[in-house]
Design an enzyme around this catalytic site. Structure first.
Site, PDB file in Angstrom:
ATOM      1  CB  SER A 125      -0.870  -0.039   1.260  1.00  0.00           C
ATOM      2  OG  SER A 125      -1.945   0.824   1.154  1.00  0.00           O
ATOM      3  CD  GLN A 156      -1.034   3.776   3.127  1.00  0.00           C
ATOM      4  OE1 GLN A 156      -1.977   4.435   3.541  1.00  0.00           O
ATOM      5  NE2 GLN A 156      -1.202   2.632   2.507  1.00  0.00           N
ATOM      6  CG  HIS A 165      -4.585   5.336  -0.256  1.00  0.00           C
ATOM      7  ND1 HIS A 165      -3.720   4.337   0.117  1.00  0.00           N
ATOM      8  CD2 HIS A 165      -5.824   4.787  -0.239  1.00  0.00           C
ATOM      9  CE1 HIS A 165      -4.414   3.224   0.358  1.00  0.00           C
ATOM     10  NE2 HIS A 165      -5.687   3.465   0.142  1.00  0.00           N
ATOM     11  CD  GLU A 211     -10.524  -7.745 -42.202  1.00  0.00           C
ATOM     12  OE1 GLU A 211     -11.140  -8.718 -41.713  1.00  0.00           O
ATOM     13  OE2 GLU A 211     -10.315  -6.688 -41.596  1.00  0.00           O
TER      14      GLU A 211
END
Lengths: 430, 430
Positions: free
Chosen positions: A237, A259, A328, A415
C-alpha cells in the site's frame, strides 16, 4: 529517515525517475510449488485440501469440517465485541449505498439505419473471495470485496479463509455474514485458489476470484487465470500527501504513519511547498513513532521508502503527482477541488484537511481495494463493474442487412475471408 | 465431420462436460526467449529494435525508419482500393457512434451525513495497439481497438505493426489513420511490446497495451503486465448458432463456415431442436466447402472442433448456452429476445435470422474484440471502459469526521492498527 527530494535541484529529474522505479517487493518464485498444489487439488479434490491444510495450517478438517457452519458463525457473533459488530454494520451500509450507484444500466436503442444495438449487463454467477489468515485477516477487506459482489447481484459469493491451528478471526466471519457471503470454507493458500477454480466434492467452482493473498495465492491466481477471472494482484500500500504549511504537522505525520504501519514495504510520501513544514512533519513522525505499537514496521517503511518532496509551489507538484500515480492521495491544501480537476492518475483522492485516508479504509463508503505500484495510470479500484459483464446485442431485419451488406462484403473481401462475405450475401441472394 | 451430441442420450452430461474442456490451442513455451528480448530492448533501445527487426522480419529499419511517416500513410491511401477505404470509413462511423454511448459519467454527490463522494473518470494518457503482420493483419481489428480508445479521449494512441520484408498492408495504415491513431511504428513481436512498455529513444512508453498477437506477443504482454496494463489474451474465435428448422440450412452453414475459416483452432457449434435440420446443415457445410478458398482451414476447424448438439426443445438449450459461454451466439429462432432475456453468458448475441455474426465483425457498430474460451462467464468485450480509469474521491468536514470517527476508530482498533485510529482521533482532539 525518509529521503528528501527538491524539485529545484539540478539532479531532481534523475533522482525522481529513480525513485519511481524503486521496487518495494521481492517476488518469490513459487510457481513450481504452486503448479504441483493445483494439479493435486484437481486430481484429488477434498482429500488434497484436507492434507494440505493439515500440513500448512496445522488444522484437521476431518474434525473441523471444510465448510464453516451456521453454528460456527453464530459462535463468532458471540465471541465478537458488540461495538465492533455495530461498526461493521455501519461500514457495510455506507459501502453498500455508495456501490449501489455504480450499477451499470442496460442500453438498447435503434439507430438511424433501423439497426437495434444493445449492451446488456449481467452478474457473474459465482465469485470466490480469498481472505488471508493470521494478522492480515482484516474484516474491513471482507466487506470491501463482498459488498460490491452482493450489490452486483452475484448469486454465490464463496469465501475461503485459512484457519491456522483451527482458528479464524471471528470478526472475519461476522463481516462475511454481514456482507452477504453465501458459503465459507476454512482453506487457504494455493490449494484454496485451486478449489475455487476447479471445484472439489465440497466446494463448487466459481467464475472469478478476488481478494489479496501471499506469494502462493498470487501465483495461484495467475495460474488459474483464463479458467476463471481474477482481480488485480495487489502490491504493498502507499499514500501521497500533498500538504501546505497551514496544516498541523502532527496530523500529517499521523497520516504518513497510518500507511507505514501496514507493512515494511508500504510507502508514505509527503509533497510540500514549505521546507520548514516538511521538517516539522519529519520530527512529528519520529515523535509519534515512540508511542506506536507497530513502531518497528512503521519505522522501517518510513526509513526505506518514505520520501519528502519539496516543491516551489503546490501547483508545481501536479505532474509529479500524476507520475507517482499513488493508490491514495491526500490533498491537505486550500481548494483541493481545483487541484483534483487537473489531476489524472490516482486510485482514490481525499480532499481537504478533515479527510484522513483512514476514513476511506473503513467507513467512507468508497472501496479500499485500489490500484498500487503506479497502476492507477491504467486501472481502477474495485467496484460493482468487477462483478458484472456486458453482452452486446445486435439485430437487423432484411432492410438493415441490405443497407450494411456492401461495406461488410467489401471488408471481408479485403481481408481475404470469403466465407464471411458469403454469410452476408447468401441472405440477400447476392 | 463435426461431432454430434444428443441431450436425450444417457451419457450426454459426461460428453458435454468433456466437450467444454476441449483445449483448442497448444500454448508454446516461449517465456525464456521473450524475457531475453525484453531485457535487451530495455538495455539497448532502438538499436535492439533495429537488430531484431532485421533478424525476424527481414526489414532494415535503418533504411525504412522505425516510424511510419505521413508520406507512408499518403502512399497507403493511394495503394488502397477506394471502395474499401469508403467501407472502412462507414465502419468507423458506426463503431464510433455506438461506442460514444459507453462513455461513463462522473458521479459526485453529498450523502445524508454531509459526506461528499465522487467517482471521476479520466482517459488513460497513452495506449499501445499491437497489430499482427502478414495474413492476420486485419484493418477491421485496427478500427475495433483504436476507435474506442479515441472515443475515450486517449491522447497518444501508438500502433506497432511488423513489416515483414518491409511491407505493411496499406489498409492497416489507412484504418489506423481513419481511426485516429497518433503514431505508427514498423516493429512487431515481443520487441514491440517491450518498446511500448519501457520506451526507447524513438518510441515513448505507454500505460496500457491492447491488441492480438502470436505466442511471443502474448507472452510479452503477460511479462510486462504490472508495468503497463494489458487487455485480455485472445484465444481462437468461436460461434454458437441456436437454430430451429425454420432456417435455410445454407444460411446457417455459411455462418458456421465464416467462423471456421478464421483458423484451424476456431470452433463452430450448432444447437438445434430438429435432427433433420442438423443433418441438412452438415450437408450444406460439406457442399459450401467445395467452393471456399480457405476450405482447408475451415474443413480442419469443422472436423476437429465443430459440433452439432441436438436438443428436445430450443428452450432446453438455455443451460447449455450459458455453460458454453460463447464469444458469439446467433439466435436464429422465433422470439430471440425472450431467449436472450434468460441467458447469462455470451460475448455478443446476434438476434434473428437476418443478423449473421459477420455483420458484427465489421459494420454493426459493436466491438468484435470479445471474450473467448468460455471467459464470457466473467469478462466483457472491448469497450470505452478499457481505456479509462476511475478515481474515487471523498471529502469530509469536521462535522462529518466527528460522525464517522467512532466506527473508523473501532475498526482500526479491532484490526490492531493504532496509527490508523490516531490519524482520525488526532483531528478531533480525542
Amino acid at each position: 529517515m525518509a529521503i528528501t527530494l527538491r524539485q529545484s535541484d539540478a539532479d531532481f529529474e534523475q533522482r525522481f525517475a529513480a525513485f519511481l522505479l524503486t521496487k518495494r517487493e521481492v517476488s518469490e518464485d513459487v510457481d513450481a510449488a504452486v503448479r504441483a498444489i493445483i494439479a493435486r487439488v484437481r486430481a484429488e479434490g477434498d482429500a488434497a485440501l484436507i492434507d494440505y491444510t493439515l500440513k500448512f495450517d496445522k488444522a484437521d478438517l476431518n474434525k473441523l469440517g471444510i465448510a464453516v457452519s451456521r453454528d460456527d458463525i453464530a459462535k463468532a457473533y458471540d465471541d465478537a465485541d458488540p461495538a465492533t459488530i455495530e461498526a461493521l454494520s455501519f461500514a457495510r451500509d455506507r459501502i453498500r449505498s455508495h456501490h449501489e450507484r455504480q450499477k451499470p444500466k442496460d442500453d438498447l436503442y435503434t439507430d438511424a439505419a433501423g439497426v437495434e444495438l444493445g449492451s446488456r449487463w449481467t452478474a457473474i454467477e459465482a465469485v470466490g473471495l480469498y481472505v488471508p489468515g493470521g494478522t492480515a485477516s482484516y474484516p474491513s477487506s471482507v466487506l470491501m470485496n463482498a459488498v460490491p459482489a452482493k450489490v452486483a447481484g452475484v448469486e454465490r459469493i464463496v469465501m475461503v479463509v485459512p484457519a491456522p491451528h483451527g482458528i479464524i478471526n471471528p470478526l472475519v466471519l461476522v463481516a462475511a455474514d454481514i456482507a452477504g457471503v453465501s458459503e465459507i470454507y476454512r482453506v487457504g493458500g494455493a490449494q484454496a485458489i485451486a478449489a475455487l477454480a476447479y471445484g472439489t466434492e465440497t466446494i463448487g467452482p466459481v467464475a472469478k476470484i478476488v481478494g489479496p493473498g501471499n506469494a502462493y495465492v498470487a501465483a495461484a491466481k495467475r495460474q488459474v487465470f483464463g479458467t476463471v477471472g481474477i482481480d488485480m494482484i495487489a502490491g504493498p500500500s502507499e499514500v501521497l500527501v500533498v500538504a501546505d504549511a497551514s496544516n498541523d504537522p502532527d496530523w500529517i505525520a499521523a497520516d504518513l504513519l497510518a500507511q507505514a504501519e501496514h507493512d515494511v514495504s508500504a510507502q508514505s510520501i509527503l509533497i510540500t511547498d514549505d521546507p520548514a513544514f516538511g521538517k516539522a512533519v519529519e520530527q512529528a513522525v519520529e515523535r509519534q513513532l515512540q508511542s506506536l505499537p507497530r513502531a518497528e514496521t512503521a519505522a522501517a517503511s518510513w526509513r526505506d521508502f518514505g520520501a519528502v518532496i519539496q516543491v516551489p509551489t503546490i501547483e508545481a507538484s501536479l505532474p509529479l503527482v500524476d507520475r507517482i500515480a499513488a493508490e491514495h492521495v491526500e490533498l491537505a491544501i486550500d481548494d483541493p477541488e481545483a487541484f483534483l480537476s487537473r489531476m489524472c492518475n490516482a486510485g482514490a483522492v481525499f480532499l481537504g484537511r478533515h479527510t484522513p485516508e483512514v476514513i476511506g479504509d473503513y467507513v467512507g463508503g468508497s472501496n479500499h481495494v485500489l490500484p498500487t505500484a503506479r497502476s492507477a495510470r491504467f486501472s481502477s479500484g474495485l467496484s460493482v463493474l468487477d462483478f458484472v459483464k456486458r453482452t452486446s446485442t445486435l439485430k437487423l431485419g432484411p432492410e438493415q442487412l441490405r443497407a450494411l451488406a456492401p461495406a461488410a462484403i467489401a471488408l471481408a473481401k479485403a481481408e481475404g475471408l470469403d466465407a464471411h462475405g458469403r454469410s452476408v450475401a447468401i441472405r440477400l441472394n447476392m
